[in-house]
Design an enzyme around this catalytic site. Structure first.
Site, mmCIF file in Angstrom:
data_model
loop_
_atom_site.group_PDB
_atom_site.id
_atom_site.type_symbol
_atom_site.label_atom_id
_atom_site.label_comp_id
_atom_site.label_asym_id
_atom_site.label_seq_id
_atom_site.Cartn_x
_atom_site.Cartn_y
_atom_site.Cartn_z
ATOM 1 N N TYR A 14 -14.646 0.869 9.007
ATOM 2 C CA TYR A 14 -13.316 1.070 9.232
ATOM 3 C C TYR A 14 -12.598 0.842 10.723
ATOM 4 O O TYR A 14 -11.650 0.439 11.076
ATOM 5 C CB TYR A 14 -12.813 2.678 8.750
ATOM 6 C CG TYR A 14 -11.326 2.961 8.915
ATOM 7 C CD1 TYR A 14 -10.423 2.511 8.310
ATOM 8 C CD2 TYR A 14 -11.158 3.957 9.756
ATOM 9 C CE1 TYR A 14 -9.212 3.256 8.142
ATOM 10 C CE2 TYR A 14 -9.788 4.247 9.836
ATOM 11 C CZ TYR A 14 -9.099 4.136 9.218
ATOM 12 O OH TYR A 14 -7.557 4.376 9.144
ATOM 13 N N GLY A 18 0.872 -1.180 -0.169
ATOM 14 C CA GLY A 18 -0.114 0.048 -0.064
ATOM 15 C C GLY A 18 0.982 1.221 0.069
ATOM 16 O O GLY A 18 0.563 2.405 0.456
ATOM 17 N N LEU A 36 0.087 7.826 3.466
ATOM 18 C CA LEU A 36 1.148 7.536 4.386
ATOM 19 C C LEU A 36 2.583 6.789 3.691
ATOM 20 O O LEU A 36 3.772 6.987 3.972
ATOM 21 C CB LEU A 36 1.143 6.916 5.621
ATOM 22 C CG LEU A 36 1.798 6.055 6.565
ATOM 23 C CD1 LEU A 36 2.531 7.263 7.261
ATOM 24 C CD2 LEU A 36 1.078 5.117 7.572
ATOM 25 N N LYS A 44 -10.272 -1.767 12.603
ATOM 26 C CA LYS A 44 -9.101 -1.287 13.518
ATOM 27 C C LYS A 44 -9.230 -1.961 14.705
ATOM 28 O O LYS A 44 -7.966 -2.270 15.385
ATOM 29 C CB LYS A 44 -9.002 0.134 13.483
ATOM 30 C CG LYS A 44 -8.655 0.967 12.212
ATOM 31 C CD LYS A 44 -7.418 0.272 11.671
ATOM 32 C CE LYS A 44 -6.968 0.957 10.485
ATOM 33 N NZ LYS A 44 -5.646 0.295 9.632
ATOM 34 N N ASP A 78 1.965 -1.890 -4.381
ATOM 35 C CA ASP A 78 0.756 -1.193 -4.366
ATOM 36 C C ASP A 78 -0.148 -2.188 -5.491
ATOM 37 O O ASP A 78 0.479 -2.716 -6.493
ATOM 38 C CB ASP A 78 0.568 0.204 -4.663
ATOM 39 C CG ASP A 78 -0.645 0.825 -4.035
ATOM 40 O OD1 ASP A 78 -0.430 1.650 -2.953
ATOM 41 O OD2 ASP A 78 -1.773 0.520 -4.439
HETATM 42 N N1 SER Z 1 -7.632 9.603 8.921
HETATM 43 C C1 SER Z 1 -8.775 8.340 9.055
HETATM 44 C C2 SER Z 1 -9.879 8.572 8.527
HETATM 45 O O1 SER Z 1 -10.124 9.662 8.522
HETATM 46 C C3 SER Z 1 -8.602 7.976 10.338
HETATM 47 O O2 SER Z 1 -7.691 7.166 10.743
HETATM 48 O O3 SER Z 1 -10.505 7.820 8.076
#
Ligand code: SER
Length: 320
Positions: free
Chosen positions: A143, A10, A15, A147, A36
């Site tokens: 999401y 990725g 990042l 996590k 990627d």
């Molecule tokens: N920056 C991310 C988001 O807004 C949060 O980890 O999805």
């Protein structure tokens, strides 16, 4: 001396592209392979790059074996806002991708694995201010759910399978070298681009929505510091709280106005407001500071100066 061979999965993301450069500096370009699912852009074209889809487990395993990989930085994920639009795919990529990497770490006895968690792992009943390391976690986005679950998988693979996997709960990450990628905190990236190009910005969050944020240079430093620390210093095997600043849209707009006085911000909150409202406003990262010496360098003022100075130069260089 032991030979290191680093795989970044990725690497084309916000990042990934900057972390890859940090890894080049640390280990030498020849020892880092950026991957990627899309062709490389910008700076990534200057180093080793291959197409790799973490969901194709057989290919991933063959790749790791063939290239004698010793460390994996696994960054491929769907972010919060995009994840709500395609929840099943977000679960598939974010979870199965991680498990493929952790299984590869067992199979090929990798030295270390890095995987990012997020403030999105917290939820509406988590204490909002100075959110502690260990606290209620009730994420409401897919999401965030991936996590939180991913943190438990990391913890499990460390304790049961001996995998040296390390993780940080990133706040919103702000950089200027890649465009935002579907996150709720991304307004704080976009605002700088629009401030320079249009002198105005319409924000999808309300003016007083505080969120924890971090400048990209600090995020890269935190990641490399964590990964370079000796294993016994890493006491938290789910994921570390990490922090440097917290601000709301009206505050970042004020800071930009110090450089661009005619800049104007307007507000038009959308579905991302509810996501932001479910997350912490500030983070207690004292455990990271204590265990492996985390220290940030950039606040809102320093970051704004840095971005508004460097972004136009960077854009003119990359446009050529
Ligand atoms: N920056 C991310 C988001 O807004 C949060 O980890 O999805």
């Amino acid at each position: 001396m032991k030979k290191h061979k680093i795989l970044v999965i990725g690497a084309g993301g916000q990042l990934g592209s900057e972390l890859t450069q940090g890894l080049w500096n640390l280990y030498g370009k020849e020892n880092v392979i950026a991957t990627d699912i899309k062709d490389p852009q910008g700076i990534l074209t200057q180093g080793n790059f291959e197409i790799l889809d973490v969901l194709k487990q057989k290919h991933l395993f063959e790749f790791i074996q063939k290239n004698a990989i010793t460390q994996v930085y696994h960054l491929a994920a769907v972010l919060s806002a995009t994840g709500e639009k395609n929840p099943k795919f977000a679960w598939h990529l974010n979870m199965d991708g991680l498990i493929h990497v952790l299984d590869a770490a067992v199979e090929f006895k990798l030295d270390k694995v890095y995987w990012p968690s997020s403030i999105a792992a917290f939820g509406p009943t988590t204490p909002k201010k100075n959110t502690p390391q260990d606290t209620i976690m009730d994420p409401t986005t897919i999401y965030g759910i991936t996590k939180q679950a991913g943190e438990r998988w990391c913890h499990w693979y460390y304790h049961k399978m001996g995998v040296d996997v390390r993780s940080l709960r990133y706040p919103g990450l702000i950089g200027y070298k890649t465009k935002p990628g579907g996150g709720t905190t991304d307004y704080a990236v976009d605002i700088y681009f629009k401030a320079l190009s249009d002198k105005k910005f319409e924000c999808f969050l309300k003016p007083d929505t505080y969120l924890p944020m971090m400048y990209m240079d600090d995020a890269v430093k935190a990641t490399l510091d964590l990964m370079e620390a000796s294993s016994e210093k890493i006491k938290e095997r789910s994921s570390y709280n990490i922090s440097s600043m917290s601000f709301c849209p009206s505050e970042i707009a004020e800071e930009i106005k110090k450089h661009i006085p005619e800049f104007e911000i307007t507000y038009n909150p959308d579905f991302r407001q509810a996501i932001a409202d479910s997350w912490p406003q500030s983070i207690d990262d004292s455990k990271a500071r204590l265990d492996w010496g985390w220290n940030h360098r950039f606040g809102l003022k320093e970051m704004t100066r840095e971005i508004l100075t460097n972004l136009p130069v960077y854009e003119s260089l990359t446009a050529q």
